[in-house]
Structure formats: C-alpha cells, structure tokens
Write an enzyme that holds these catalytic residues in place. Sequence first.
Site, PDB file in Angstrom:
ATOM      1  N   LEU A  60      10.910   1.007   7.339  1.00 22.57           N
ATOM      2  CA  LEU A  60      10.349   1.467   6.074  1.00 22.57           C
ATOM      3  C   LEU A  60      11.133   2.712   5.629  1.00 22.57           C
ATOM      4  CD1 LEU A  60       7.985   0.960   4.044  1.00 22.57           C
ATOM      5  CD2 LEU A  60       6.934   2.949   5.082  1.00 22.57           C
ATOM      6  N   ARG A  90       8.413   4.000  -4.569  1.00 25.28           N
ATOM      7  CA  ARG A  90       8.430   2.986  -3.496  1.00 25.28           C
ATOM      8  C   ARG A  90       7.401   1.891  -3.770  1.00 25.28           C
ATOM      9  NH1 ARG A  90       7.609   4.928   2.480  1.00 25.28           N
ATOM     10  NH2 ARG A  90       5.481   5.170   1.703  1.00 25.28           N
ATOM     11  N   GLU A 126      11.646   2.210  14.506  1.00 29.05           N
ATOM     12  CA  GLU A 126      10.798   3.310  14.016  1.00 29.05           C
ATOM     13  C   GLU A 126       9.500   3.349  14.814  1.00 29.05           C
ATOM     14  OE1 GLU A 126       9.662   2.528   9.880  1.00 29.05           O
ATOM     15  OE2 GLU A 126       9.680   0.392  10.300  1.00 29.05           O
ATOM     16  N   LYS A 144       6.440  -2.093   1.909  1.00 29.87           N
ATOM     17  CA  LYS A 144       5.254  -1.511   2.560  1.00 29.87           C
ATOM     18  C   LYS A 144       4.052  -2.440   2.400  1.00 29.87           C
ATOM     19  CE  LYS A 144       3.131   3.052   3.221  1.00 29.87           C
ATOM     20  NZ  LYS A 144       3.286   3.146   4.658  1.00 29.87           N
ATOM     21  N   TYR A 165       0.825  -1.204   0.000  1.00 28.75           N
ATOM     22  CA  TYR A 165       0.000   0.000   0.000  1.00 28.75           C
ATOM     23  C   TYR A 165       0.859   1.252   0.000  1.00 28.75           C
ATOM     24  CZ  TYR A 165       0.731   0.921   5.042  1.00 28.75           C
ATOM     25  OH  TYR A 165       1.271   1.215   6.270  1.00 28.75           O
ATOM     26  N   ARG A 183      -7.894 -20.915  -1.783  1.00 24.03           N
ATOM     27  CA  ARG A 183      -6.795 -20.550  -0.883  1.00 24.03           C
ATOM     28  C   ARG A 183      -5.603 -21.458  -1.150  1.00 24.03           C
ATOM     29  NH1 ARG A 183      -4.978 -22.168   4.391  1.00 24.03           N
ATOM     30  NH2 ARG A 183      -3.921 -20.458   5.454  1.00 24.03           N
TER      31      ARG A 183
HETATM   32  N1  PDD Z   1       2.818   5.001   7.343  1.00 24.11           N
HETATM   33  N2  PDD Z   1       7.455   3.664   8.983  1.00 24.11           N
HETATM   34  C1  PDD Z   1       6.316   2.964   8.976  1.00 24.11           C
HETATM   35  C2  PDD Z   1       6.272   1.666   9.691  1.00 24.11           C
HETATM   36  C3  PDD Z   1       5.185   3.477   8.294  1.00 24.11           C
HETATM   37  O1  PDD Z   1       4.039   2.759   8.277  1.00 24.11           O
HETATM   38  C4  PDD Z   1       5.266   4.740   7.649  1.00 24.11           C
HETATM   39  C5  PDD Z   1       4.099   5.325   6.900  1.00 24.11           C
HETATM   40  C6  PDD Z   1       6.489   5.439   7.701  1.00 24.11           C
HETATM   41  C7  PDD Z   1       6.668   6.775   7.025  1.00 24.11           C
HETATM   42  O2  PDD Z   1       6.699   6.656   5.622  1.00 24.11           O
HETATM   43  P1  PDD Z   1       6.224   7.859   4.685  1.00 24.11           P
HETATM   44  O3  PDD Z   1       7.031   9.041   5.080  1.00 24.11           O
HETATM   45  O4  PDD Z   1       6.531   7.389   3.326  1.00 24.11           O
HETATM   46  O5  PDD Z   1       4.751   8.035   4.950  1.00 24.11           O
HETATM   47  C8  PDD Z   1       7.552   4.864   8.369  1.00 24.11           C
HETATM   48  C9  PDD Z   1       1.644   5.444   6.644  1.00 24.11           C
HETATM   49  C10 PDD Z   1       1.479   6.915   6.666  1.00 24.11           C
HETATM   50  C11 PDD Z   1       0.425   4.696   7.153  1.00 24.11           C
HETATM   51  O6  PDD Z   1       0.567   3.493   7.354  1.00 24.11           O
HETATM   52  O7  PDD Z   1      -0.649   5.285   7.323  1.00 24.11           O
END
Ligand code: PDD
Length: 286
Positions: free
Chosen positions: A206, A51, A182, A150, A32, A100
């Site tokens: 990420l 990405r 993170e 992601k 996503y 499945r």
């Molecule tokens: N989340 N680390 C994780 C685990 C994340 O899920 C996200 C983003 C980031 C930051 O990535 P970016 O700057 O590309 O948004 C870091 C999104 C916003 C979400 O899951 O809603």
Amino acid sequence: MRTVYLNGSFIPENTAKISIFDRGFLMSDGVYEVTSVINKKLIDFAGHFSRLERSLSELDMSTPVTKQALLSVHRTLIDKNKINHGLIYLQITRGSAGDRDFVFPDPKKTPQTVVMFSQKKENLIDSPEAKSGIKVISIEDRRWGRRDIKTTQLLYPSLGKMMAKKVHADDAWMVEDGYVTEGTSNNAYIIKNGKIITRAKSFAILHGITRTSVLRFAKEAQMELEERKFSIDEAIDADEAFITSASSFVTPVINIDGKNISDGSPGPMTQRLREIYLDESIKTAI
Ligand code: PDD
C-alpha cells in the site's frame, strides 16, 4: 452513542443499517481510508482523498463525493462526536444490487454505499507503543496481488495480527520471495549506517500516505534514503527499524522474530523522524 455518517445522513450508530446484499459485505467490494485527528484537526487529508480516488478508479468505481464535501463530513463527525484525538474511518462500496452476482451492477442503477465513523483515541500521540517500541514476527505474505488498492479485504492482515498476538508480539511483517513487503497495517522500514531503507512503491504494498510525508520530511532534513527491498535477516541486523501509518505515525520496531534490533530499545533516528512527522503534520493539519 456515536453519530455516524451513512449515505448523506448523520445518524445514531445503532440506527445505521446496510443491506445484506451490499457488495462490501458479500464480496469485500469496497475501499477505505483512515485519517487521524489531532487536536480536532485532520492529518494528511489531501493525501488520503487522492488515494481514495485512485483506489476507486482502479476498481472501476467513481468518487461519489467531492473533496470539499468529504472534508465537511469529516469535520462534522469530529464536532458531533467531540473528537480531540482519534481517527475517522471511511468506507465506500459498490453498493447493493438487491441480489448476489459476481458481475458488477450498473452504477447508474446502483448507488455506492458511503459509511464514515469516528474512533476516539485520547493517547493517539502518547501511545505506549511509541515509547517502548513494538515487537514483530515475520509471516508469509498471502494477500492478493493489488495491495496498492486500499480494499476492505482485511482477513489475512487480521490473521497476521492474531499470529503475532499468539506469541505475545505486537504485529507481523509480511515476507514475499524472501523480502519484507510491509506490516499488516503499516509500511516497514529499517535504518542502517544512517540510511533509511524502505521498499519502493509497486503493486506489492500500500502506498502509505504517512510514508510519502515521512520520506519527504526525511529528505528535507538531509537524511539519506534508499527505496529497495530488504530481508528479515537484514532487518534484524539493522541499527533501527520502524513502521508508519495514519494511526501509528512513526513507531519504533525493537524486536523481530524474538531477536533484538541493536540493544532492543527505540532508535534515535526513528524518534527524531516521529518528532519531525508530528510537528510538521500538526502544522498543516486542517
Ligand atoms: N492501515 N500498509 C497497509 C497494509 C496498511 O493497511 C496501511 C494503513 C499502511 C499505511 O498507510 P497510511 O500511512 O496511509 O495509513 C500501509 C490503516 C491505518 C488501517 O488499516 O487501519
């Protein structure tokens, strides 16, 4: 009612239906992206698209839409749903093979599922968190080992937010082998003696699109950077701390595990970075 996008069509949200055999549903076999919208325009769209391509290719999936076509779907959703400020969510799964099976289906016979929808968030820029800062707790990082992809496997991050909520904190920073990886949905930073410190890119985190932009702007503003691991103790002892993500931009962290960072209010460098990030990204929004 929202208009959403499903496999080539713009339809009302209550008519958008996906198979119970979709691998996104059965196996979290999907990726996503979340892209923010400010003044009807997309922030960091090119970064999110790159990405997305990388996440898909790491999972042996192709990118079923061109960058231009995807941009046009984003724009149509913004228009149809009258989004001034908010987010566009995009998810691509390996589709449904009608049964499945752990083994991937033949991609020639099983089209991927592409879903996109908008979320309105009128206070995206002027959020209460940006003004007051957020409180985080530390928790063990129990996610899988390819956090650079992601994927939609968000159960542990979701549990982490619930652990934080239970103790009246806003979020959790995850820790592996004694070092912060993170936040549950954002990248984590500290500032000590004028230097911005954040973990280097690897499979452990990420690779945030906001992170890349913020570090570039910080460098251009002659701020000092160091990409390395830091512990929770070092973070509590830092001068400032903050997070970045597409939905929070740059947001101050003022308290970790019940202990204030400095005087427990948003730090000046963090506030400056937020201003720079917003100014620059709004200028280049498309
Ligand atoms: N989340 N680390 C994780 C685990 C994340 O899920 C996200 C983003 C980031 C930051 O990535 P970016 O700057 O590309 O948004 C870091 C999104 C916003 C979400 O899951 O809603």
